[in-house]
Design a protein around this motif. Structure first.
Motif, PDB file in Angstrom:
ATOM      1  N   UNK A 296       2.428  14.113   5.997  1.00  0.00           N
ATOM      2  CA  UNK A 296       2.481  15.534   6.321  1.00  0.00           C
ATOM      3  C   UNK A 296       3.884  15.994   6.679  1.00  0.00           C
ATOM      4  N   UNK A 297       4.628  15.149   7.358  1.00  0.00           N
ATOM      5  CA  UNK A 297       5.989  15.518   7.732  1.00  0.00           C
ATOM      6  C   UNK A 297       6.888  15.648   6.518  1.00  0.00           C
ATOM      7  N   UNK A 298       6.471  15.121   5.400  1.00  0.00           N
ATOM      8  CA  UNK A 298       7.287  15.172   4.187  1.00  0.00           C
ATOM      9  C   UNK A 298       7.028  16.404   3.346  1.00  0.00           C
ATOM     10  N   UNK A 299       6.264  17.366   3.836  1.00  0.00           N
ATOM     11  CA  UNK A 299       6.092  18.617   3.102  1.00  0.00           C
ATOM     12  C   UNK A 299       4.655  19.029   2.887  1.00  0.00           C
ATOM     13  N   UNK A 300       3.688  18.171   3.141  1.00  0.00           N
ATOM     14  CA  UNK A 300       2.283  18.526   2.976  1.00  0.00           C
ATOM     15  C   UNK A 300       1.830  19.360   4.155  1.00  0.00           C
ATOM     16  N   UNK A 301       1.239  20.510   3.867  1.00  0.00           N
ATOM     17  CA  UNK A 301       0.794  21.392   4.939  1.00  0.00           C
ATOM     18  C   UNK A 301      -0.461  20.846   5.584  1.00  0.00           C
ATOM     19  N   UNK A 302      -0.524  20.924   6.903  1.00  0.00           N
ATOM     20  CA  UNK A 302      -1.695  20.425   7.629  1.00  0.00           C
ATOM     21  C   UNK A 302      -2.905  21.313   7.414  1.00  0.00           C
ATOM     22  N   UNK A 303      -2.663  22.534   6.848  1.00  0.00           N
ATOM     23  CA  UNK A 303      -3.793  23.424   6.575  1.00  0.00           C
ATOM     24  C   UNK A 303      -4.465  23.116   5.251  1.00  0.00           C
ATOM     25  N   UNK A 304      -3.788  22.339   4.381  1.00  0.00           N
ATOM     26  CA  UNK A 304      -4.401  21.930   3.117  1.00  0.00           C
ATOM     27  C   UNK A 304      -5.488  20.898   3.380  1.00  0.00           C
ATOM     28  N   UNK A 305      -6.569  20.981   2.577  1.00  0.00           N
ATOM     29  CA  UNK A 305      -7.628  19.987   2.753  1.00  0.00           C
ATOM     30  C   UNK A 305      -7.108  18.631   2.322  1.00  0.00           C
ATOM     31  N   UNK A 306      -7.293  17.634   3.159  1.00  0.00           N
ATOM     32  CA  UNK A 306      -6.749  16.306   2.937  1.00  0.00           C
ATOM     33  C   UNK A 306      -7.535  15.584   1.837  1.00  0.00           C
ATOM     34  N   UNK A 307      -6.887  15.404   0.671  1.00  0.00           N
ATOM     35  CA  UNK A 307      -7.514  14.710  -0.444  1.00  0.00           C
ATOM     36  C   UNK A 307      -7.368  13.192  -0.328  1.00  0.00           C
ATOM     37  N   UNK A 308      -6.540  12.740   0.585  1.00  0.00           N
ATOM     38  CA  UNK A 308      -6.315  11.312   0.725  1.00  0.00           C
ATOM     39  C   UNK A 308      -5.373  10.766  -0.331  1.00  0.00           C
ATOM     40  N   UNK A 309      -5.040   9.499  -0.190  1.00  0.00           N
ATOM     41  CA  UNK A 309      -4.160   8.834  -1.139  1.00  0.00           C
ATOM     42  C   UNK A 309      -4.967   8.049  -2.155  1.00  0.00           C
ATOM     43  N   UNK A 310      -4.380   7.019  -2.715  1.00  0.00           N
ATOM     44  CA  UNK A 310      -5.070   6.161  -3.685  1.00  0.00           C
ATOM     45  C   UNK A 310      -4.734   4.710  -3.389  1.00  0.00           C
ATOM     46  N   UNK A 311      -5.656   3.835  -3.771  1.00  0.00           N
ATOM     47  CA  UNK A 311      -5.489   2.414  -3.500  1.00  0.00           C
ATOM     48  C   UNK A 311      -6.283   1.636  -4.550  1.00  0.00           C
ATOM     49  N   UNK A 312      -5.783   0.495  -4.955  1.00  0.00           N
ATOM     50  CA  UNK A 312      -6.495  -0.295  -5.960  1.00  0.00           C
ATOM     51  C   UNK A 312      -7.697  -0.993  -5.340  1.00  0.00           C
ATOM     52  N   UNK A 313      -8.662  -1.352  -6.194  1.00  0.00           N
ATOM     53  CA  UNK A 313      -9.858  -2.044  -5.708  1.00  0.00           C
ATOM     54  C   UNK A 313      -9.476  -3.375  -5.074  1.00  0.00           C
ATOM     55  N   UNK A 314      -8.475  -4.056  -5.659  1.00  0.00           N
ATOM     56  CA  UNK A 314      -8.046  -5.338  -5.086  1.00  0.00           C
ATOM     57  C   UNK A 314      -7.443  -5.140  -3.696  1.00  0.00           C
ATOM     58  N   UNK A 315      -6.741  -4.015  -3.489  1.00  0.00           N
ATOM     59  CA  UNK A 315      -6.185  -3.729  -2.159  1.00  0.00           C
ATOM     60  C   UNK A 315      -7.291  -3.386  -1.168  1.00  0.00           C
ATOM     61  N   UNK A 316      -8.333  -2.726  -1.671  1.00  0.00           N
ATOM     62  CA  UNK A 316      -9.487  -2.442  -0.815  1.00  0.00           C
ATOM     63  C   UNK A 316     -10.115  -3.744  -0.336  1.00  0.00           C
ATOM     64  N   UNK A 317     -10.204  -4.715  -1.242  1.00  0.00           N
ATOM     65  CA  UNK A 317     -10.781  -6.012  -0.875  1.00  0.00           C
ATOM     66  C   UNK A 317      -9.990  -6.662   0.246  1.00  0.00           C
ATOM     67  N   UNK A 318      -8.679  -6.446   0.255  1.00  0.00           N
ATOM     68  CA  UNK A 318      -7.847  -7.009   1.315  1.00  0.00           C
ATOM     69  C   UNK A 318      -8.093  -6.383   2.673  1.00  0.00           C
ATOM     70  N   UNK A 319      -8.733  -5.218   2.698  1.00  0.00           N
ATOM     71  CA  UNK A 319      -9.025  -4.543   3.970  1.00  0.00           C
ATOM     72  C   UNK A 319     -10.298  -5.064   4.625  1.00  0.00           C
ATOM     73  N   UNK A 320     -11.163  -5.690   3.824  1.00  0.00           N
ATOM     74  CA  UNK A 320     -12.488  -6.067   4.311  1.00  0.00           C
ATOM     75  C   UNK A 320     -12.515  -7.494   4.834  1.00  0.00           C
TER      76      UNK A 320
END
Length: 632
Positions: A504-528
């Motif tokens: 957000x500090x890099x230019x994204x307005x806090x009033x915009x609906x947060x669409x989130x980022x992206x992550x690979x399925x393999x990276x998701x597996x590393x979170x679990x």
């Protein structure tokens, strides 16, 4: 003959000119691969001819001078004295899927000029009394040219394009030949691929198949409307109609060949929904189907369709000495056993099998060759089983809406009845060798015996075989505990949403609906946690299936996971406006974003397919289906 259209070949084509003739043969022998209104063709004549024989073949009142002049001018005197005839001719009868021509036959005389790389098609119609009528306006050619000894080009010529007749079936439109067929001929000539398998319906008369299929399709199409299973009704109904058509024509040809009058009996092993059994029985063939699990639709067929709920284990208890044909239609773990069961049932028993999932005798099939596709290797394995079992094995390809279309047919034996003992020894040794390689425990040799020592039927030759469970195991993550799934969804969603909050500090307005980022399925597996991953590994598709199942929250594309933004769903038309959800139509599940997203749902309650709060939630009055936000 005037040129209508031409296409240049890309780059250096090492497959030419041989590839041109290969491509032409596809159009001649299998026109149905591009003209979907055709069922196929029947070749009635094929021979090499010189100039005199060609003129005799074409002699007739319908052959106008301009056509005759064109054909004869393409054969030079020098060519006619060569040892090998420079011309090849054949006649094909075009078979439409739906016959609208009555008793008249639509045929084409096809002339190949190998010297000039030219093929000519002369359509003509033949009535029931053998009278022919040339379709002069529809005479056309394809010619391969080598321009400036560098570029190759393919040209389309028409004798009288202004008189061209088209019905879109036997006589395609002239623009279709130039814009659809011509580019395909170029591609086929460039690729010059050879299929691993035979052409479709190579064991049957295509014209009889076409007529029978249209009759059965019309007769059983109502099954699509009353289909009670969760599977796709159109796929399964029309696939089984096509398989039934194949068997009925195959059996009719067998009766004609052997002089039989009684219709063949059958048993369908692993019959599934039982529709194939129902069609065959309704068409007068005595038989039954056996499957480990009863389907809902079984009760709808009526008493004339015999279906048994029973686990099939290869043994003396499952031999069918009085049955003419055994059928294995996508019979999974039973597939390699069906030729064996047929061979051991009786010397006269035949079989038809359509392999799908890859099973050995006692376990999943393990690949042994990397130079073939897995499917081709498995078909070759079942062929080997059939041959070792003593069958003269034939291969064919069905016309069904499936990627697994190759069937194997065992209609006769490769040994005499007097050699049955030696044939059984070969079968037994072969099966025993697969018990060892699969790791199955072999308590006996696998040789068939009529009785055990205690007088009971011997079932030892199937020792180690594992039939499927009577209760179908759901392994698509749908049976996982709800709190487990919700926990994984929330954990992954928080990570994705947190990625954009940090930006957000890099230019994204806090009033915009947060669409989130992206992550690979393999990276998701590393979170679990490891325990979570182990549980997901037991499911088909694992983690990715769970994420895709939660379609409301996630969008998974190319192995990358995103938060779904329902505002991106486009209406059916560019000028269409979003309409409120019809009362009572949806709202049977809570909106995940309304409950969990920091900024709640980006849609107004009236425009969201899911419930915004308990007061918005409606009870489900129908089976739960996938909900779409583009329905309004």
């Amino acid at each position: 003959m005037p040129k209508l259209f031409d296409i240049k070949f890309p780059g250096e084509c090492k497959t030419l000119p041989e590839g041109f003739w290969s491509a032409v043969d596809v159009w001649i022998k299998k026109p149905h691969v591009v003209n979907k209104r055709l069922c196929g063709i029947k070749e009635t004549e094929s021979k090499d001819v010189g100039r005199e024989a060609l003129l005799f073949l074409l002699d007739g009142p319908e052959l106008t001078p301009d056509v005759l002049s064109f054909i004869t001018s393409t054969v030079s005197p020098a060519q006619t004295h060569e040892k090998e005839p420079p011309w090849s001719s054949s006649v094909r009868t075009v078979i439409p899927k739906v016959n609208s021509y009555g008793t008249n036959l639509q045929k084409e005389l096809i002339l190949k000029d190998f010297g000039r790389q030219l093929v000519t098609f002369l359509p003509f119609e033949e009535d029931s009394e053998g009278r022919v009528s040339l379709k002069r306006g529809n005479v056309y050619q394809f010619q391969l040219l080598h321009q400036d000894c560098e570029e190759w080009a393919l040209e389309l010529h028409a004798l009288a394009s202004d008189a061209w007749f088209s019905d879109g079936v036997a006589y395609p439109k002239l623009p279709w030949l130039s814009t659809d067929l011509l580019p395909k001929l170029v591609r086929w000539a460039t690729e010059c691929k050879t299929s691993e398998f035979k052409s479709t319906l190579s064991l049957l008369p295509v014209e009889k198949y076409s007529v029978m299929y249209q009759q059965l399709k019309e007769k059983y199409k109502a099954m699509v409307k009353i289909w009670p299973e969760v599977t796709d009704p159109e796929k399964f109904v029309y696939e089984d109609v096509a398989i039934a058509t194949y068997l009925l024509v195959l059996w009719a040809e067998e009766r004609a060949e052997k002089g039989l009058t009684a219709k063949q009996s059958f048993v369908d092993l692993g019959c599934g929904n039982g529709l194939l059994v129902h069609i065959l029985a309704s068409e007068g063939h005595p038989g039954k189907g056996i499957d480990v699990r009863k389907r809902k639709i079984w009760d709808m067929y009526g008493p004339q369709t015999l279906l048994e709920e029973k686990a099939i284990t290869p043994s003396e208890r499952f031999l069918f000495p009085g049955t003419d044909w055994l059928i294995g239609n996508h019979s999974d773990e039973l597939t390699p056993w069906i030729p064996v069961i047929a061979a051991r049932s009786s010397y006269s028993c035949r079989y038809f099998v359509l392999p799908c999932c890859f099973f050995d005798f006692y376990a999943k099939y393990q690949r042994r060759q990397c130079k073939k596709s897995q499917y081709k290797e498995y078909i070759d394995f079942i062929t080997e089983v059939s041959q070792v079992s003593g069958f003269n094995t034939e291969e064919d390809c069905l016309r069904i809406p499936s990627t697994k279309r190759v069937c194997l047919v065992g209609k006769s034996r490769s040994y005499r009845l007097s050699a049955e003992a030696e044939a059984e020894q070969r079968r037994a040794c072969y099966i025993q060798s697969h018990q060892t390689t699969s790791g199955a425990t072999a308590h006996r040799s696998g040789i068939r015996n009529d009785k055990d020592a205690d007088g009971t039927p011997d079932s030892s030759w199937g020792t180690g075989f594992q039939p499927r469970d009577r209760v179908e195991t759901v392994r698509n993550c749908a049976a996982l505990p709800r709190d487990f799934v919700d926990g994984v969804v929330l954990q992954v969603a928080k990570v994705l949403l947190g990625m954009t909050e940090e930006e957000e500090d890099g230019g994204t307005s806090s009033t915009d609906w947060n669409r989130g980022g992206s992550i690979s399925v393999s990276e998701v597996a590393g979170l679990l946690e490891q325990e979570t991953l182990q549980l997901l590994k037991k499911e088909c598709g694992g983690l990715q299936t769970l994420l895709k199942n939660n379609h409301q929250v996630f969008r998974v594309e190319g192995g990358t996971v995103f938060i779904r933004d329902w505002r991106d769903r486009k209406p059916a038309r560019a000028d269409a406006k979003r309409k409120p959800v019809a009362p009572g139509a949806l709202k049977t599940r809570p909106c995940w974003f309304y409950d969990h997203h920091p900024q709640r749902c980006p849609l107004q309650a009236a425009h969201c397919a899911f419930a915004h709060g308990p007061e918005d939630l409606r009870p489900s009055t129908r089976p739960l289906k996938k909900m779409r936000n583009d329905a309004f």
